[in-house]
Scaffold this motif. Sequence first.
Motif, mmCIF file in Angstrom:
data_model
loop_
_atom_site.group_PDB
_atom_site.id
_atom_site.type_symbol
_atom_site.label_atom_id
_atom_site.label_comp_id
_atom_site.label_asym_id
_atom_site.label_seq_id
_atom_site.Cartn_x
_atom_site.Cartn_y
_atom_site.Cartn_z
ATOM 1 N N ILE A 158 -25.996 18.787 -7.600
ATOM 2 C CA ILE A 158 -27.280 19.280 -8.118
ATOM 3 C C ILE A 158 -27.989 20.102 -7.052
ATOM 4 N N ALA A 159 -27.942 19.624 -5.802
ATOM 5 C CA ALA A 159 -28.572 20.372 -4.708
ATOM 6 C C ALA A 159 -27.928 21.739 -4.556
ATOM 7 N N ALA A 160 -26.607 21.801 -4.648
ATOM 8 C CA ALA A 160 -25.920 23.090 -4.555
ATOM 9 C C ALA A 160 -26.323 23.996 -5.709
ATOM 10 N N SER A 161 -26.365 23.446 -6.915
ATOM 11 C CA SER A 161 -26.717 24.230 -8.101
ATOM 12 C C SER A 161 -28.109 24.820 -7.992
ATOM 13 N N SER A 162 -28.995 24.141 -7.248
ATOM 14 C CA SER A 162 -30.401 24.534 -7.174
ATOM 15 C C SER A 162 -30.785 25.183 -5.856
ATOM 16 N N SER A 163 -29.816 25.450 -4.987
ATOM 17 C CA SER A 163 -30.104 26.037 -3.669
ATOM 18 C C SER A 163 -30.128 27.560 -3.772
ATOM 19 N N MET A 164 -31.319 28.135 -3.639
ATOM 20 C CA MET A 164 -31.497 29.570 -3.821
ATOM 21 C C MET A 164 -30.813 30.365 -2.713
ATOM 22 N N PRO A 165 -30.208 31.485 -3.062
ATOM 23 C CA PRO A 165 -29.631 32.343 -2.028
ATOM 24 C C PRO A 165 -30.710 32.906 -1.108
ATOM 25 N N PHE A 166 -30.307 33.318 0.062
ATOM 26 C CA PHE A 166 -31.169 33.912 1.096
ATOM 27 C C PHE A 166 -32.046 32.878 1.818
ATOM 28 N N VAL A 167 -32.536 31.862 1.107
ATOM 29 C CA VAL A 167 -33.466 30.917 1.734
ATOM 30 C C VAL A 167 -32.863 29.522 1.887
ATOM 31 N N SER A 168 -31.590 29.347 1.519
ATOM 32 C CA SER A 168 -30.960 28.034 1.586
ATOM 33 C C SER A 168 -29.600 28.122 2.264
ATOM 34 N N LYS A 169 -29.255 27.070 2.956
ATOM 35 C CA LYS A 169 -27.925 26.957 3.534
ATOM 36 C C LYS A 169 -26.954 26.527 2.442
ATOM 37 N N PRO A 170 -25.749 27.123 2.382
ATOM 38 C CA PRO A 170 -24.773 26.684 1.375
ATOM 39 C C PRO A 170 -24.463 25.199 1.490
ATOM 40 N N VAL A 171 -24.151 24.597 0.362
ATOM 41 C CA VAL A 171 -23.799 23.182 0.287
ATOM 42 C C VAL A 171 -22.294 23.087 0.062
ATOM 43 N N MET A 172 -21.616 22.250 0.820
ATOM 44 C CA MET A 172 -20.169 22.123 0.692
ATOM 45 C C MET A 172 -19.829 21.199 -0.480
ATOM 46 N N ILE A 173 -19.107 21.745 -1.445
ATOM 47 C CA ILE A 173 -18.650 20.998 -2.617
ATOM 48 C C ILE A 173 -17.138 21.212 -2.744
ATOM 49 N N GLY A 174 -16.393 20.139 -2.707
ATOM 50 C CA GLY A 174 -14.938 20.265 -2.820
ATOM 51 C C GLY A 174 -14.332 21.110 -1.718
ATOM 52 N N GLY A 175 -14.959 21.114 -0.549
ATOM 53 C CA GLY A 175 -14.445 21.883 0.574
ATOM 54 C C GLY A 175 -14.828 23.347 0.567
ATOM 55 N N HIS A 176 -15.688 23.758 -0.378
ATOM 56 C CA HIS A 176 -16.090 25.155 -0.483
ATOM 57 C C HIS A 176 -17.612 25.277 -0.380
ATOM 58 N N PRO A 177 -18.120 26.304 0.303
ATOM 59 C CA PRO A 177 -19.568 26.520 0.342
ATOM 60 C C PRO A 177 -20.062 27.004 -1.018
ATOM 61 N N CYS A 178 -21.145 26.403 -1.498
ATOM 62 C CA CYS A 178 -21.663 26.735 -2.824
ATOM 63 C C CYS A 178 -23.172 26.917 -2.765
ATOM 64 N N LEU A 179 -23.672 27.731 -3.697
ATOM 65 C CA LEU A 179 -25.104 27.950 -3.858
ATOM 66 C C LEU A 179 -25.442 27.943 -5.347
ATOM 67 N N ASP A 180 -26.679 28.295 -5.619
ATOM 68 C CA ASP A 180 -27.266 28.355 -6.963
ATOM 69 C C ASP A 180 -26.271 28.847 -8.017
ATOM 70 N N GLY A 181 -26.077 28.035 -9.051
ATOM 71 C CA GLY A 181 -25.195 28.445 -10.132
ATOM 72 C C GLY A 181 -25.653 29.706 -10.828
ATOM 73 N N GLY A 182 -26.974 29.962 -10.771
ATOM 74 C CA GLY A 182 -27.513 31.154 -11.413
ATOM 75 C C GLY A 182 -27.095 32.452 -10.753
ATOM 76 N N CYS A 183 -26.511 32.382 -9.566
ATOM 77 C CA CYS A 183 -26.014 33.598 -8.913
ATOM 78 C C CYS A 183 -24.848 34.206 -9.686
ATOM 79 N N SER A 184 -24.127 33.370 -10.430
ATOM 80 C CA SER A 184 -22.960 33.859 -11.170
ATOM 81 C C SER A 184 -23.051 33.599 -12.666
ATOM 82 N N CYS A 185 -23.911 32.668 -13.083
ATOM 83 C CA CYS A 185 -24.030 32.344 -14.508
ATOM 84 C C CYS A 185 -25.412 31.774 -14.772
#
Length: 307
Positions: A158-185
């Motif tokens: 949930i934190a990764a899904s809600s972490s805004m680009p530019f102002v948030s550090k990526p969150v590691m999920i499944g070994g991959h850095p992730c950010l806001d789901g809204g960046c792609s969908c």
Amino acid sequence: MMKKIQKYSGIDSLPEGRASEQITEGCLVLEGGAFRGVYTNGVLDALMEADLNFRCTVGVSAGSMNAINYITGQIGRSARINLRYRHDSRYVGRKAIMKNQGIIGFDFIFGRMPFIPDLDKKRFRNPERQLYAVVTNLHTGLPEYIEKSSGEDFFKVIAASSSMPFVSKPVMIGGHPCLDGGCSCKIPYEWALQQKFEKIIVVRTRPRSYRKTVKPEQKFTPEQFVYRDYPRFSASLLASNENYNHLCEDLLNLEAQKKIFVIAPSQNIDISRLEGNMEKLGALYYLGYHDTRQSLDALRTYLDRKN
């Protein structure tokens, strides 16, 4: 003397209670939009009061955060967090940044808060209610749909899904850095269609007529500079506004064909992503609540209709 934190004047009158255990077949799709998601707080409270507790919920960004209290059946909990703690820096601001390396204090909202009932984790774990959160994988630039029973720390998802680009550090999920789901969908209804749900209800945080501004092409952009190590992610960011507008047009067609039911703000809303005017946020909550109550007859007709 401790500074008094500004809150919504009508917070003590917000709806409260617990939703029934009744489950309604279908998939609820929740758009993001940061504090525009207070509209969704009102929608979900009205749905719970009406015993419309959908079996599957998929949320992106703020939509994923709102979904937690929906599947636990805690009426008014999301709204009370947003309308009481918006100006608490543990939630949004300096203390959140210090502890979370991003503008939102996930440790605060996922912990114990004064005046807020504890999250019903037993009901959250109920396997009869599915919950998916959308994250964007920085390596691929694509959305990933992660279910609460996936084995991942779902509050981290949930934190990764809600972490805004530019102002948030990526969150590691499944070994991959992730950010806001809204960046792609930004509105994950296409996923619900692909999963063959017969009934799909989409909750928007913008009026149906809203479209984003598409910037002219530039040789070098902030997205390409900040995310130069993730070219596919920067490409998704650059295309996100145009893609969003396509989704909005497609949703209008699907709604006209009665393949999808949409709940969207009935008025133009002047609410920023990090809106701080608590009375405007309170009014936004009640707009979502009343829009949904007025839509209940049509929604039940849609749910009863044979495809």
